[in-house]
Design an enzyme around this catalytic site. Structure first.
Site, PDB file in Angstrom:
ATOM      1  N   GLY A 228      12.927   2.315  -0.937  1.00 59.71           N
ATOM      2  CA  GLY A 228      13.385   1.100   0.037  1.00 59.71           C
ATOM      3  C   GLY A 228      13.820   1.941   1.372  1.00 59.71           C
TER       4      GLY A 228
ATOM      5  N   ASN B 191      11.987   1.355   4.115  1.00 60.76           N
ATOM      6  CA  ASN B 191      11.578   0.300   5.085  1.00 60.76           C
ATOM      7  C   ASN B 191      12.360  -0.710   4.699  1.00 60.76           C
ATOM      8  OD1 ASN B 191       9.072   0.846   6.725  1.00 60.76           O
ATOM      9  ND2 ASN B 191       8.648   1.997   4.573  1.00 60.76           N
TER      10      ASN B 191
ATOM     11  N   HIS C 111       1.468  -0.012   5.636  1.00 58.83           N
ATOM     12  CA  HIS C 111       0.497   1.202   4.906  1.00 58.83           C
ATOM     13  C   HIS C 111       0.555   2.319   5.669  1.00 58.83           C
ATOM     14  CE1 HIS C 111      -2.655   2.448   2.325  1.00 58.83           C
ATOM     15  NE2 HIS C 111      -2.985   2.940   3.536  1.00 58.83           N
TER      16      HIS C 111
HETATM   17  C1  GAR Z   1       6.224   3.467   2.888  1.00 54.02           C
HETATM   18  O1  GAR Z   1       5.851   4.692   3.512  1.00 54.02           O
HETATM   19  C2  GAR Z   1       4.895   2.507   2.619  1.00 54.02           C
HETATM   20  O2  GAR Z   1       4.118   2.589   3.860  1.00 54.02           O
HETATM   21  C3  GAR Z   1       3.925   3.086   1.496  1.00 54.02           C
HETATM   22  O3  GAR Z   1       5.044   3.504   0.516  1.00 54.02           O
HETATM   23  C4  GAR Z   1       6.217   3.889   1.226  1.00 54.02           C
HETATM   24  C5  GAR Z   1       7.305   3.537   0.651  1.00 54.02           C
HETATM   25  O4  GAR Z   1       8.592   4.031   1.212  1.00 54.02           O
HETATM   26  N1  GAR Z   1       3.197   2.184   0.973  1.00 54.02           N
HETATM   27  C6  GAR Z   1       1.964   2.585   0.329  1.00 54.02           C
HETATM   28  O5  GAR Z   1       1.344   3.447   0.328  1.00 54.02           O
HETATM   29  C7  GAR Z   1       1.208   0.942  -0.041  1.00 54.02           C
HETATM   30  N2  GAR Z   1      -0.185   1.324  -0.143  1.00 54.02           N
HETATM   31  P1  GAR Z   1      10.006   3.122   0.907  1.00 54.02           P
HETATM   32  O6  GAR Z   1      10.151   2.570  -0.337  1.00 54.02           O
HETATM   33  O7  GAR Z   1      10.974   4.266   1.574  1.00 54.02           O
HETATM   34  O8  GAR Z   1       9.929   2.115   1.957  1.00 54.02           O
END
Ligand code: GAR
Length: 210
Positions: free
Chosen positions: A19, A21, A116
């Site tokens: 989480g 983001n 992404h």
């Molecule tokens: C993020 O970097 C996002 O771009 C990636 O997962 C990560 C989650 O981080 N998403 C994907 O790979 C979708 N195909 P977070 O939970 O710390 O935000």
């Protein structure tokens, strides 16, 4: 400094893990001028860090567990029902590692955003960062796009390039990619919430600030 919107767009943020983001969006939404309000955080997994972040910020959260459903359509309908129950007008995917079925896209047409960690259409899927290193590309990055019926495919809103350096590991590259996501995703969500994004087929145009 942008002026406060007349009405903040209520959004549900969908998560599966850390989480970071989500945290960037929570922090941005602290400003009174921000265009969106997070009305709920929905996770497909219990016990993840993103749920703790929601609790700390005082945002209601809900787990819609993938394993509780027989198929993708039923799971997707439950996600949409949960978002609806909180009055969300859009879904923000932030590290949400499930694919939504067409019924969800139909309920939120051009109202589901995703970030992404690659320059789409290169390296779609769940392993974009290690795949970019393994392929030997010199540039990868971040793609923020609307979600359509195909995986990591919908109209592209914004892309930022990140150079791959010799000696990069998955962790070092992911950290630089995520730093860009944390900067850019909240900006895109604000623009979307303010009605600044126009979609015509695959083309997304940014209108001037309103
Ligand atoms: C993020 O970097 C996002 O771009 C990636 O997962 C990560 C989650 O981080 N998403 C994907 O790979 C979708 N195909 P977070 O939970 O710390 O935000």
């Amino acid at each position: 400094m942008a002026h406060p919107p007349e009405r903040r767009l209520p959004v549900a943020v969908l998560v599966s893990g850390s989480g970071s983001n989500l945290q960037a969006i929570i922090d941005a939404a602290d400003a009174p001028s921000y265009g969106a309000e997070i009305v709920a955080v929905i996770s497909d997994r219990p016990g993840v860090r993103a749920l703790e972040r929601a609790a700390t910020a005082g945002i209601p959260s809900e787990v819609v567990a993938w394993k509780d459903f027989d198929n993708r359509a039923a799971f997707s309908a439950a996600i949409c029902d949960a978002a609806d129950a909180y009055g969300a007008d859009a879904l923000i995917l932030a590290g949400f590692m499930r694919i939504l079925a067409p019924n969800a896209i139909a309920r939120f047409p051009n109202r589901i955003l995703n970030t992404h960690p690659a320059l789409l259409p290169a390296f779609p899927g769940a392993h974009a960062v290690p795949e970019a290193i393994a392929h030997g590309v010199k540039l990868t990055g971040v793609t923020i796009h609307f979600v359509d019926e195909e995986v990591d495919h919908g109209p592209i809103i914004r892309q930022v390039a990140v150079a791959i350096e010799s000696g990069d590991t998955e962790a070092t590259l992911q950290a630089r990619i995520q730093a860009e996501e944390h900067r850019v995703y909240p900006e895109v969500i604000d623009a979307f919430a303010r009605g600044r994004l126009e979609v015509l087929g695959r083309a997304v145009t940014w209108k001037e600030p309103v």
